[in-house]
Scaffold this motif. Structure first.
Motif, short mmCIF file in Angstrom:
data_model
loop_
_atom_site.label_atom_id
_atom_site.label_comp_id
_atom_site.label_asym_id
_atom_site.label_seq_id
_atom_site.Cartn_x
_atom_site.Cartn_y
_atom_site.Cartn_z
N ILE A 136 30.46 26.74 55.94
CA ILE A 136 29.47 26.83 55.10
C ILE A 136 29.19 26.00 54.06
O ILE A 136 30.54 25.77 53.40
CB ILE A 136 29.39 28.33 54.52
N ALA A 137 28.49 25.11 53.90
CA ALA A 137 28.44 23.99 52.78
C ALA A 137 28.71 24.58 51.37
O ALA A 137 27.61 25.64 50.98
CB ALA A 137 27.10 23.18 52.88
N PRO A 138 29.51 24.03 50.42
CA PRO A 138 29.81 24.67 49.38
C PRO A 138 28.59 24.80 48.28
O PRO A 138 28.39 25.34 47.56
CB PRO A 138 30.96 23.96 48.92
N ALA A 139 27.72 23.52 48.61
CA ALA A 139 26.54 23.32 47.59
C ALA A 139 25.34 24.55 47.81
O ALA A 139 24.73 24.82 47.17
CB ALA A 139 25.81 22.20 48.28
N ARG A 140 25.73 25.50 48.91
CA ARG A 140 24.71 26.45 49.27
C ARG A 140 25.30 27.69 48.58
O ARG A 140 24.62 28.88 48.49
CB ARG A 140 24.55 26.53 50.72
N ILE A 141 26.44 27.64 47.96
CA ILE A 141 26.93 28.71 47.46
C ILE A 141 27.36 28.63 45.90
O ILE A 141 27.76 27.90 45.57
CB ILE A 141 28.50 29.26 47.76
N THR A 142 26.81 29.65 45.07
CA THR A 142 27.10 29.73 43.72
C THR A 142 27.96 30.98 43.49
O THR A 142 27.75 31.68 44.22
CB THR A 142 25.86 29.66 42.92
N THR A 143 28.74 30.97 42.39
CA THR A 143 29.52 32.00 42.10
C THR A 143 29.25 32.35 40.67
O THR A 143 28.81 31.52 39.73
CB THR A 143 30.97 31.65 42.32
N ILE A 144 29.29 33.57 40.33
CA ILE A 144 29.26 34.19 39.01
C ILE A 144 30.23 35.47 38.72
O ILE A 144 30.36 36.05 39.68
CB ILE A 144 27.80 34.53 38.68
N SER A 145 30.89 35.76 37.75
CA SER A 145 31.93 36.79 37.36
C SER A 145 30.91 37.67 36.32
O SER A 145 30.58 37.11 35.35
CB SER A 145 33.10 36.12 36.83
N TYR A 146 30.93 38.85 36.75
CA TYR A 146 30.52 39.77 35.87
C TYR A 146 31.81 40.60 35.36
O TYR A 146 31.60 41.41 34.37
CB TYR A 146 29.50 40.81 36.26
N GLY A 147 33.00 40.29 35.55
CA GLY A 147 34.03 41.03 34.94
C GLY A 147 33.81 42.74 35.12
O GLY A 147 33.73 42.76 36.48
N SER A 148 33.71 43.48 34.38
CA SER A 148 33.91 45.08 34.56
C SER A 148 32.44 45.17 33.82
O SER A 148 32.17 46.51 33.97
CB SER A 148 34.83 45.77 33.60
N GLU A 149 31.49 44.27 34.00
CA GLU A 149 30.17 44.77 33.11
C GLU A 149 29.29 45.33 33.98
O GLU A 149 28.23 45.87 33.65
CB GLU A 149 29.66 43.21 32.68
N ARG A 150 29.17 45.35 35.30
CA ARG A 150 28.53 46.12 36.36
C ARG A 150 29.13 46.81 37.40
O ARG A 150 29.31 46.31 38.47
CB ARG A 150 27.59 44.65 36.99
N PRO A 151 29.54 47.76 36.93
CA PRO A 151 30.30 48.74 37.93
C PRO A 151 29.72 49.18 39.06
O PRO A 151 28.25 49.58 38.76
CB PRO A 151 30.84 49.76 37.15
N ALA A 152 30.18 49.30 40.25
CA ALA A 152 29.21 49.79 41.30
C ALA A 152 29.57 51.41 41.37
O ALA A 152 28.42 52.38 41.77
CB ALA A 152 29.89 49.44 42.83
N ALA A 153 30.70 51.85 40.83
CA ALA A 153 30.83 53.24 40.83
C ALA A 153 31.42 53.87 39.24
O ALA A 153 32.18 52.84 38.77
CB ALA A 153 32.01 53.83 41.54
N THR A 154 30.81 54.73 38.73
CA THR A 154 31.36 55.09 37.41
C THR A 154 32.46 56.01 37.59
O THR A 154 32.60 56.73 38.56
CB THR A 154 30.13 55.94 36.65
N GLY A 155 33.11 56.04 36.40
CA GLY A 155 34.47 56.93 36.59
C GLY A 155 35.62 56.15 36.22
O GLY A 155 35.53 54.91 36.28
N SER A 156 36.73 56.89 35.70
CA SER A 156 37.83 56.26 35.39
C SER A 156 38.80 56.84 36.33
O SER A 156 40.01 57.45 35.77
CB SER A 156 38.22 56.49 33.82
N ASP A 157 39.05 56.72 37.49
CA ASP A 157 40.05 56.97 38.58
C ASP A 157 39.86 56.06 39.52
O ASP A 157 39.31 55.12 39.66
CB ASP A 157 39.55 58.52 39.10
N GLU A 158 40.97 56.32 40.33
CA GLU A 158 41.46 55.13 41.16
C GLU A 158 40.10 54.86 42.41
O GLU A 158 39.92 53.78 42.80
CB GLU A 158 42.65 55.31 42.11
N GLN A 159 39.69 56.04 42.81
CA GLN A 159 38.48 55.97 43.63
C GLN A 159 37.42 55.02 42.97
O GLN A 159 36.74 54.34 43.93
CB GLN A 159 37.72 57.31 43.91
N ALA A 160 36.95 55.39 41.72
CA ALA A 160 36.10 54.41 41.34
C ALA A 160 36.44 52.90 41.07
O ALA A 160 35.57 51.98 41.37
CB ALA A 160 35.48 54.93 39.88
#
Length: 173
Positions: A136-160
């Motif tokens: 896949i041509a790298p020019a087709r792919i952009t990357t961005i880091s959100y760190g911990s700003e956009r969690p998929a799961a809320t909670g403060s346990d290993e599962q989250a």
């Protein structure tokens, strides 16, 4: 003398305004007529019938194993499960060479903001590099880091936390 200047100035302004006024056309254009829509509305899911448009984000979601690769704690290496997911994404991307994607890097809430942004960036770039190695041509792919700003799961346990350590591939339409 001042009264004459004021009178001339007011007269000049009046003439300028009068010159800008629109004249009414002698014949008015016909009133707009409503016509029934003849085209089928399309969108990310295609025509109104619910079909998925090939090469769309919906087609990507339907066709690949997953749009998300998960990582271990403080890890950004591509493990066998991630390879299988990225292989299915690469196969889809080969079929649609004009589609561009963004890979988002995410982390769990542990660690400093700077550390998590850096780790999210390494995760997104690891996925990008794997796809690039698959052709896949790298020019087709952009990357961005959100760190911990956009969690998929809320909670403060290993599962989250496990769900939040991820790289997500987003199709750009």
């Amino acid at each position: 003398m001042a009264k004459l200047k004021t009178t001339l100035l007011v007269a000049a302004c009046g003439l300028a305004i009068a010159a800008c006024a629109k004249k009414r056309p002698e014949v008015l254009p016909p009133a707009p007529v409503e016509t029934p829509a003849t085209e089928t509305p399309t969108g990310p899911t295609g025509p109104a019938t619910g079909e998925v448009t090939p090469g769309s984000a919906a087609d990507f979601q339907r066709s690949v194993t997953s749009n998300t690769v998960l990582f271990g704690l403080d890890q950004y290496d591509i493990d066998p499960a991630a390879r299988a997911i990225l292989d299915s994404q690469a196969q889809w991307l080969v079929r649609y060479p004009n589609v561009r994607i963004t890979i988002e890097g995410h982390c769990d809430e542990r660690g400093t903001r700077e550390y998590n942004l850096g780790l999210g960036d390494r995760r997104a770039n690891a996925a990008k590099n794997y796809l690039a190695a698959k052709g896949i041509a790298p020019a087709r792919i952009t990357t961005i880091s959100y760190g911990s700003e956009r969690p998929a799961a809320t909670g403060s346990d290993e599962q989250a936390w496990a769900q939040n350590r991820r790289a997500v591939t987003i199709v750009l339409n």
